[in-house]
Design a protein around this motif. Structure first.
Motif, mmCIF file in Angstrom:
data_model
loop_
_atom_site.group_PDB
_atom_site.id
_atom_site.type_symbol
_atom_site.label_atom_id
_atom_site.label_comp_id
_atom_site.label_asym_id
_atom_site.label_seq_id
_atom_site.Cartn_x
_atom_site.Cartn_y
_atom_site.Cartn_z
ATOM 1 N N PRO A 60 0.815 -1.147 0.019
ATOM 2 C CA PRO A 60 -0.136 0.060 -0.217
ATOM 3 C C PRO A 60 0.852 1.264 -0.125
ATOM 4 O O PRO A 60 2.150 1.086 -0.096
ATOM 5 C CB PRO A 60 -0.743 0.026 1.318
ATOM 6 C CG PRO A 60 0.122 -0.817 2.307
ATOM 7 C CD PRO A 60 0.933 -1.997 1.207
ATOM 8 N N SER A 61 0.331 2.260 -0.188
ATOM 9 C CA SER A 61 0.785 3.788 0.241
ATOM 10 C C SER A 61 0.601 4.120 1.396
ATOM 11 O O SER A 61 -0.717 3.665 2.090
ATOM 12 C CB SER A 61 0.742 4.594 -1.021
ATOM 13 O OG SER A 61 -0.743 4.892 -1.109
ATOM 14 N N THR A 163 15.722 -5.699 3.760
ATOM 15 C CA THR A 163 15.661 -5.154 2.116
ATOM 16 C C THR A 163 15.343 -4.203 2.024
ATOM 17 O O THR A 163 14.681 -3.299 2.597
ATOM 18 C CB THR A 163 14.891 -6.268 1.358
ATOM 19 O OG1 THR A 163 14.930 -5.752 -0.109
ATOM 20 C CG2 THR A 163 13.405 -6.234 1.798
ATOM 21 N N LEU A 164 16.145 -3.286 1.053
ATOM 22 C CA LEU A 164 15.787 -1.893 0.685
ATOM 23 C C LEU A 164 14.582 -1.704 -0.386
ATOM 24 O O LEU A 164 14.225 -0.625 -0.694
ATOM 25 C CB LEU A 164 17.086 -1.143 -0.013
ATOM 26 C CG LEU A 164 18.072 -1.090 0.872
ATOM 27 C CD1 LEU A 164 19.436 -0.389 -0.167
ATOM 28 C CD2 LEU A 164 17.809 -0.166 2.133
ATOM 29 N N GLY A 170 8.318 2.803 -1.831
ATOM 30 C CA GLY A 170 7.775 3.729 -1.527
ATOM 31 C C GLY A 170 8.279 5.173 -1.443
ATOM 32 O O GLY A 170 7.783 6.132 -1.159
ATOM 33 N N GLY A 171 9.503 5.299 -2.265
ATOM 34 C CA GLY A 171 9.921 6.653 -2.484
ATOM 35 C C GLY A 171 10.479 7.237 -1.332
ATOM 36 O O GLY A 171 10.865 8.562 -1.167
ATOM 37 N N VAL A 269 4.920 -0.187 6.042
ATOM 38 C CA VAL A 269 4.678 -0.015 4.579
ATOM 39 C C VAL A 269 5.909 0.286 3.927
ATOM 40 O O VAL A 269 6.132 -0.254 2.636
ATOM 41 C CB VAL A 269 3.838 0.850 4.223
ATOM 42 C CG1 VAL A 269 3.627 1.522 2.719
ATOM 43 C CG2 VAL A 269 2.480 0.693 4.810
ATOM 44 N N HIS A 270 6.845 1.293 4.562
ATOM 45 C CA HIS A 270 7.947 1.509 3.809
ATOM 46 C C HIS A 270 9.184 0.877 4.114
ATOM 47 O O HIS A 270 10.503 1.040 3.475
ATOM 48 C CB HIS A 270 8.228 3.010 4.072
ATOM 49 C CG HIS A 270 7.248 3.986 3.716
ATOM 50 N ND1 HIS A 270 6.971 4.151 2.536
ATOM 51 C CD2 HIS A 270 6.218 4.516 4.538
ATOM 52 C CE1 HIS A 270 5.805 4.878 2.236
ATOM 53 N NE2 HIS A 270 5.166 5.090 3.667
#
Length: 284
Positions: A60-61, A163-164, A170-171, A269-270
């Motif tokens: 999701p964002s 992990t990246l 997600g910017g 999320v990020h």
């Protein structure tokens, strides 16, 4: 001053422990987690576990707290008898929450100071906890504002992710350098710089060494300080988080306290699963 009644307002991304957010005079506005089929209020409508369970289907964002919800909370604060607010937000370099709170403060008939924590998660939360403590100690509003501003640079959060991928999607990758060749097992340690933007502090080969390196970074920050608080945070990494907490307790027995908890759904999320972080707050 006897006529000052000060509330604390935080956004949910500060990860302030529930034992503080449940206290009288502490208010939280939730970030929003946005799926294709629904929008959820962080920590209210959705849990970290639910986000993890759905990551394979959809990442999701996230979004700023809803403006109407913020105004409703401000109205509630006023109706509860408070005339001043200390608001603490996650970094303006990572979210627009600080700016929306600052703009709303300009139009509010409550005296409101918004602290840009220049940090994320419990790194911001430590500053909110300190604001609450200063209010409980009956310091005048202006003294609290001055003290919090001065102490922003004395709170630091370091974290490792498995992990990246999620920061990139997600910017929120900021100044974190991408690592090529995962076969080398280089694990980045990430923090926020003076502008509150993610950057790489160190790269360590192997997960265990990268977690041990968190303590080395903390030790360097603490130096000869005798008055400090530490927080351990994890995201779907309970066993590793508990192991790091035990190391912290052994290494820093003089700590005022060692907080321990999970990150919020919005931060999940990020970062994805596998985050372990250490925050430290130094006091004068």
């Amino acid at each position: 001053m006897t006529n000052e009644k000060i509330a604390v307002l935080v956004d949910s991304g500060t990860d302030v422990p529930v034992e503080i957010t449940n206290q009288e005079g502490v208010y939280t506005i939730p970030l929003q987690i946005i799926y294709k089929d629904a929008v959820y209020k962080d920590k209210i409508d959705i849990t970290p576990e639910e986000v993890y369970a759905r990551l394979s289907q959809e990442i999701p964002s996230t979004s700023l707290p809803d403006g109407g919800q913020i105004l409703a909370v401000l109205d509630q604060i006023k109706s509860d008898g408070y005339n001043k607010i200390i608001a603490v937000s996650i970094s303006s370099g990572l979210s627009g929450t600080y700016n929306i709170l600052r703009l709303l403060a300009e139009d509010s008939d409550l005296e409101m100071f918004v602290l840009d924590s220049k940090n994320i998660g419990i790194g911001a939360g430590l500053q909110a906890i300190h604001a609450y403590e200063l209010i409980q100690a009956k310091l005048p509003f202006n003294d609290i504002v001055h003290k919090l501003k001065r102490e922003v640079s004395k709170t630091t959060l370091y974290f490792n992710v498995a992990t990246l991928e999620y920061l990139q999607k997600g910017g929120r990758i900021g100044l974190v350098s991408s690592i090529v060749g995962t076969a080398l097992r280089l694990n980045p340690t990430i923090s926020c710089n003076e502008d509150g933007i993610y950057y790489t502090v160190a790269k360590t080969r192997g997960r265990k060494k990268s977690l041990e390196n968190l303590l080395k970074l903390l030790k360097a920050d603490i130096g000869q300080h005798k008055n400090y608080r530490i927080a351990v945070a994890h995201g779907d990494a309970l066993e590793e988080g508990e192991w790091v907490r035990s190391l912290v307790q052994e290494t820093f027995p003089e700590a005022k306290e060692v907080l321990f908890g999970t990150i919020s759904p919005a931060l999940v999320v990020h970062t994805g699963p596998g985050l372990v972080g250490l925050g430290v707050q130094l006091f004068d």
